[in-house]
Design a protein around this motif. Structure first.
Motif, PDB file in Angstrom:
ATOM      1  N   TYR A  46       5.396   7.167   7.155  1.00  0.00           N
ATOM      2  CA  TYR A  46       5.309   8.584   7.519  1.00  0.00           C
ATOM      3  C   TYR A  46       4.022   9.240   7.024  1.00  0.00           C
ATOM      4  N   TYR A  49       2.058   8.297  10.248  1.00  0.00           N
ATOM      5  CA  TYR A  49       2.619   8.736  11.530  1.00  0.00           C
ATOM      6  C   TYR A  49       3.688   9.794  11.279  1.00  0.00           C
ATOM      7  N   GLU A  50       3.645  10.850  12.066  1.00  0.00           N
ATOM      8  CA  GLU A  50       4.567  11.972  11.886  1.00  0.00           C
ATOM      9  C   GLU A  50       6.012  11.588  12.198  1.00  0.00           C
ATOM     10  N   ASN A  51       6.193  10.747  13.224  1.00  0.00           N
ATOM     11  CA  ASN A  51       7.544  10.352  13.618  1.00  0.00           C
ATOM     12  C   ASN A  51       7.490   9.025  14.395  1.00  0.00           C
ATOM     13  N   GLU A  53       8.109   8.377  17.532  1.00  0.00           N
ATOM     14  CA  GLU A  53       7.439   8.479  18.832  1.00  0.00           C
ATOM     15  C   GLU A  53       5.922   8.374  18.681  1.00  0.00           C
ATOM     16  N   GLN A  54       5.377   9.062  17.692  1.00  0.00           N
ATOM     17  CA  GLN A  54       3.934   8.997  17.466  1.00  0.00           C
ATOM     18  C   GLN A  54       3.514   7.582  17.074  1.00  0.00           C
ATOM     19  N   ARG A  57       3.716   5.316  20.207  1.00  0.00           N
ATOM     20  CA  ARG A  57       2.624   5.669  21.127  1.00  0.00           C
ATOM     21  C   ARG A  57       1.286   5.150  20.609  1.00  0.00           C
ATOM     22  N   ALA A  58       1.022   5.333  19.331  1.00  0.00           N
ATOM     23  CA  ALA A  58      -0.249   4.893  18.750  1.00  0.00           C
ATOM     24  C   ALA A  58      -0.394   3.372  18.834  1.00  0.00           C
TER      25      ALA A  58
END
Length: 100
Positions: A46, A49-51, A53-54, A57-58
């Motif tokens: 975390y 990455y914020e969550n 999904e992020q 996607r990344a």
């Protein structure tokens, strides 16, 4: 769980994410499972990455970009359509071996 203070944390997260998605599908993948595979604390994931999904996607965009770049590099080094397609195909296969 062993927490690493050095190393390629983003690479570890990426490899763990790919392995988790391959095994469980993206909808069933969890940040907890990804962190465990990477040998990292969940908080470390975390931090980058914020969550979920992020993160997904990344990783997807990074893999897609690397495959595209490998294909275009291979195509540029070959001459003729048949040779370009063959080079691109082998570049994808070679790159695929390194993803997991």
């Amino acid at each position: 769980m062993v927490k690493r203070k050095t190393g390629d944390k983003l690479g570890d997260i990426r490899r763990a994410t790919i392995a988790e998605v391959v095994e469980c599908r993206s909808s069933a993948a969890s940040v907890i499972a990804i962190a465990k595979r990477a040998g990292l604390a969940v908080g470390t994931v975390y931090r980058y990455y914020e969550n979920k999904e992020q993160l997904l996607r990344a990783v997807y965009l990074a893999v897609k970009t690397e495959l595209h770049n490998a294909m275009m590099t291979a195509a540029a080094e070959a001459s003729g359509s048949k040779a370009k397609i063959r080079s691109m195909w082998f570049a994808v296969l070679a790159r695929h071996k390194g993803l997991i």
